[in-house]
Design a protein around this motif. Structure first.
Motif, PDB file in Angstrom:
ATOM      1  N   LYS A   6       0.953  -1.234  -0.003  1.00 60.54           N
ATOM      2  CA  LYS A   6      -0.021  -0.082   0.068  1.00 60.54           C
ATOM      3  C   LYS A   6       0.889   1.254   0.012  1.00 60.54           C
ATOM      4  CE  LYS A   6      -4.001  -0.441   2.227  1.00 60.54           C
ATOM      5  NZ  LYS A   6      -4.861  -0.697   3.587  1.00 60.54           N
ATOM      6  N   LEU A   7       1.008   2.141  -0.926  1.00 57.58           N
ATOM      7  CA  LEU A   7       1.544   3.321  -1.236  1.00 57.58           C
ATOM      8  C   LEU A   7       1.018   4.654  -0.841  1.00 57.58           C
ATOM      9  CD1 LEU A   7       3.051   2.101  -4.463  1.00 57.58           C
ATOM     10  CD2 LEU A   7       4.119   1.805  -2.457  1.00 57.58           C
ATOM     11  N   PHE A   8       1.644   5.544   0.117  1.00 57.23           N
ATOM     12  CA  PHE A   8       0.562   6.699   0.373  1.00 57.23           C
ATOM     13  C   PHE A   8       1.568   7.713  -0.207  1.00 57.23           C
ATOM     14  CE2 PHE A   8      -1.266   3.672   3.196  1.00 57.23           C
ATOM     15  CZ  PHE A   8      -2.576   4.166   3.442  1.00 57.23           C
ATOM     16  N   GLN A   9       0.943   8.895  -0.318  1.00 57.41           N
ATOM     17  CA  GLN A   9       1.624  10.125  -0.441  1.00 57.41           C
ATOM     18  C   GLN A   9       2.345  10.225  -1.896  1.00 57.41           C
ATOM     19  OE1 GLN A   9       3.048   9.669   3.128  1.00 57.41           O
ATOM     20  NE2 GLN A   9       1.287  10.172   4.175  1.00 57.41           N
ATOM     21  N   ASP A  10       3.571  10.649  -1.732  1.00 61.22           N
ATOM     22  CA  ASP A  10       4.536  10.772  -3.006  1.00 61.22           C
ATOM     23  C   ASP A  10       4.886   9.441  -3.412  1.00 61.22           C
ATOM     24  OD1 ASP A  10       4.188  13.559  -2.832  1.00 61.22           O
ATOM     25  OD2 ASP A  10       6.193  13.784  -1.927  1.00 61.22           O
TER      26      ASP A  10
END
Lengths: 77, 752
Positions: A6-10
């Protein structure tokens, strides 16, 4: 084994979708996923990896069913 | 865990602070320590043509002088966007920018050397108004332009809603550039260690994030940096972002010696973080019975020179721009705009005090125009659990708008307001008004919000609680100790706390956003549950009692399948080589839907407070005194009543400052209020009498039923004061603070 990323933000820019699953050989570490994604420079320096509320580090050996969160420790109100 | 009892104790940090024995970071001293001086910009906006440090370097006692070229890692910091240079190399954007760093054997020599640093500037035009800064021909603070963030959130059809309204209230509001003014200004010591690592002793609000920001600046492995953030001599948000740490870290690593800095109040007020001033244009439509139909809001946030948390603050303001009232049609737009007006960042309330001053004022005026009671119009519009918010998410847990409103209506101040308003001098007028506020807690959707905690059974049968959250005056470490003790069924004196540092603690996120108490309740409860599992496991390994057996805390020990064991007995058996440790982790629940284009929104949990204020206005001078405040507050489940009242006292004082006194005045980029002679804060002579109404509506998603309350206690008092001035005199205050000059001019518009 199956691991969810799960990738968040930049860090979303490093993959087509912010959430995806990987089939990985046993013994794969979190750091190997960081390197696979190609996160570098200031973004690498500010990266935290979280697993069910716990900070983990590059050497963490991923387990089947893990959900590994990539995020920066930004705040909010 | 519903039956948990919180044993009441004095603050765990009370004795050291009251007796003056606590060593703050600004008290620390190390052998061979050098002193730093930050060479600040001479102009609020200029290009740097050259920096000549040769004269400073040869001054006797100077050890090093650093410029931008000496930054070993990434020359920038910022919680969201690292756009603030540690040392500016090509451009300065405000008077607090650093152009060079000096380390010398004494503070005096460092200051003298700083004056010898020769910087050749090309002065640029200043932009000091956020609306002007949005114009295409405005001077650009950053190459990419002056827009830090633009957010637009809509629901329904706001223009149609306004057309259908019987009354539309439309005004522009302005709020102050409030300074945090902690007793301890920005300070700390960076200590290089023999193994090449660095220890940073500097008061801040999130040691684990400071560690990463410093690693980024130094180009070091973060695990080679230890950060000690406690004790902190006050913060209120000003120490959430880095302050002096990057500079002294670079100097320490360069010189190989400990380097200390302790900013003067003047330097702190010029260079330090502030609350963002807002210009708010708001049109609010009501039916004749008081029902809200629409709210159209545009906010201009004066960002100052660098991003820090300006984006999330703007977004939280927009989340709250229609409060948690039932508004079917909304348009909330905001611009965070770069200017040369200092730097603004996190501060208690995080954008909410600004917008609720506007909204509660519009609400009050509508009530007056419609002939409605101020309680009645709010009661008609407050949302309840299960309803949809003005920005479109469903409120799933613990909504107490109605409870705090009911309670403030029943307060002594409100019930007897006509008696309180009597004065015996015709030039003195008294007024009473109330206001209502929710305050989003936690980091919001899209920002991972997590925490860990350890409970260690030590060799002697006592416990060590380890949790990263920083204590900077809120009383949280006392509360955390009470929580762990309550769960373990021991007196709090048997629980030692290690917190607010990267060493021997565990990351629990930042001490911000009214999140510490709630977050800790779940992380500590999880650690306690795990501790029971570990006890069962240890007993099973030795006595084959079953690994799944349940161990429950009771009277200073645990009931186990091997019988009741005191903690001393358990420690004797299982904690002699290393502590028996319970580990707990918690991830915040998140709201049911994202708000497109608004990172960090919405929130899942809110704090709630209502406040009524009694003011006295001298109509001859405009001087206003806040005489009494009633606060109705939902704590969920009170951990420590004394700390709750302390938070109310402090919050009301800070809200009073916002409403009546405080504003950092900046003209053409130059700070005019550089000390407490001109930057006025409430003193003990100004703070009002308090009436506390503590409500307990347990928060269902907290293992202990608790809520955070640190921010919301300063919010409603701000509009309440402004509206009480109206009640007293008839004038509407739409530009805060309501200084005597402003109130006088409102009362006497014809006087030149």
């Amino acid at each position: 084994m199956n691991v969810k990323i799960k990738l968040f933000q930049d860090y979303k820019q490093y993959h087509d979708t912010p959430e995806y699953e990987l089939e990985l050989p046993a013994g794969t570490t979190a750091g190997e996923i960081v390197r696979q994604l190609g996160i570098k420079g200031a973004e690498l320096a500010y990266l935290i990896l979280i697993l069910k509320g716990k900070r983990v580090y590059d050497e963490y050996v991923l387990q089947d069913g893990d959900e590994l969160v990539f995020a920066a420790p930004i705040g909010g109100g | 865990m519903d039956d948990i009892r919180f044993e009441q104790i004095a603050r765990v940090d009370a004795q050291g602070k009251a007796c003056g024995t606590t060593a703050y970071m600004s008290d620390l001293s190390f052998p061979g320590m050098l002193y730093a001086w930050f060479v600040r910009s001479k102009y609020p906006h200029a290009l740097i043509k050259s920096v000549d440090v040769s004269k400073a370097m040869v001054l006797d006692g100077v050890v090093t002088v650093l410029t931008a070229a000496d930054v070993t890692g990434f020359n920038g910091f910022g919680i969201v966007n690292p756009d603030m240079p540690v040392i500016c190399g090509d451009k300065v954007r405000y008077m607090g920018d650093t152009v060079a760093l000096v380390a010398a054997t004494t503070e005096r020599i460092a200051e003298q050397a700083a004056a010898l640093v020769d910087v050749d500037y090309e002065v640029l035009p200043v932009v000091d108004d956020p609306i002007e800064a949005l114009k295409p021909d405005a001077p650009k603070v950053h190459d990419k332009g002056n827009v830090c963030l633009h957010t637009l959130i809509t629901k329904g059809d706001v223009e149609q809603g306004l057309r259908e309204a019987d009354v539309v209230i439309e005004h522009e509001y302005r709020t102050p550039r409030q300074a945090h003014t902690p007793l301890e200004t920005e300070s700390g010591v960076a200590v290089p260690e023999a193994d090449g690592s660095l220890s940073m002793y500097a008061g801040s609000q999130y040691a684990f994030r400071d560690q990463l920001q410093l690693a980024r600046i130094l180009g070091m492995n973060p695990r080679m940096i230890r950060v000690y953030s406690n004790p902190v001599g006050g913060g209120f948000g000003s120490k959430d972002e880095l302050t002096i740490q990057g500079g002294i870290a670079l100097l320490a690593m360069k010189t190989g010696k400990p380097v200390k800095v302790f900013l003067s109040r003047e330097e702190s007020l010029v260079s330090g973080w502030k609350r963002h001033p807002f210009i708010i244009r708001m049109r609010t439509g009501f039916k004749s019975d008081g029902t809200m139909l629409a709210n159209d809001v545009t906010c201009y946030e004066d960002k100052g020179a660098y991003s820090s948390l300006g984006g999330p603050i703007l977004n939280l303001a927009l989340e709250h721009a229609s409060s948690l009232y039932r508004v079917p049609n909304t348009r909330h737009e905001g611009w965070a705009v770069f200017t040369n007006n200092g730097v603004c960042g996190a501060m208690r309330g995080f954008g909410v005090p600004q917008v609720l001053f506007a909204l509660e004022s519009n609400m009050h005026e509508a009530a007056e125009k419609l002939g409605l009671d101020p309680v009645t119009i709010r009661r008609k519009n407050v949302l309840h659990q299960g309803e949809v918010s003005p920005i479109g998410h469903t409120l799933r847990t613990g909504v107490s708008m109605d409870l705090v409103l009911d309670a403030i209506e029943k307060s002594n101040l409100w019930q007897h307001r006509e008696e309180y308003k009597k004065t015996d001098k015709p030039w003195l007028r008294r007024g009473v008004a109330l206001a209502l506020a929710p305050q989003g807690a936690g980091l919001g959707l899209g920002i991972p919000d997590y925490a860990g905690a350890y409970i260690d059974l030590d060799r002697d049968g006592n416990f060590t609680l380890r949790i990263g959250l920083v204590e900077y005056g809120q009383g949280t470490h006392t509360g955390f100790t009470q929580m762990a003790a309550g769960l373990l069924h021991v007196h709090p004196s048997r629980v030692r706390i290690v917190a607010g540092q990267t060493e021997g603690s565990v990351d629990a996120g930042p001490a911000t956003a009214s999140r510490s108490t709630y977050t800790a309740s779940n992380a500590i409860a999880a650690a306690f549950r795990d501790f029971g599992v570990k006890v069962a496991g240890a007993l099973d390994a030795k006595y084959h009692t079953g690994a799944d057996a349940v161990c429950e805390a009771k009277d200073g020990g645990m009931t186990t399948p091997a019988g009741f064991r005191t903690y001393e007995e358990l420690a004797q058996e299982f904690s002699q080589e290393s502590p028996l440790r319970g580990e707990g982790y918690f991830v915040w629940p998140t709201a049911d839907r994202e708000i497109p284009g608004a990172a960090g929104l919405p929130h899942w949990i809110y704090s709630f407070a209502a406040q009524a204020a009694l003011v006295e206005v001298n109509t001859l001078t405009g001087e206003t005194h806040l005489l009494k405040v009633a606060t109705a507050l939902d704590t969920g489940h009170t951990v420590n009543p004394q700390q709750v009242e302390g938070q109310i006292d402090g919050g009301v004082a800070q809200g009073e400052g916002f409403a009546l006194f405080e504003d950092t005045l900046i003209a053409k980029g130059q700070v005019r209020t550089k000390n407490f002679s001109t930057y006025i804060i409430p003193t003990v002579q100004d703070v009002p009498e308090h009436e506390y109404i503590i409500l307990e509506n347990p928060e269902g998603t907290s293992a202990l039923g608790v809520r955070g309350i640190g921010e919301v206690v300063m919010v409603p008092v701000i509009p309440a004061v402004a509206l009480a001035i109206h009640d007293a005199t008839g004038v509407w205050v739409r530009h805060l603070p309501a200084t005597p000059e402003r109130v006088y001019r409102l009362l006497h518009p014809d006087v030149q």
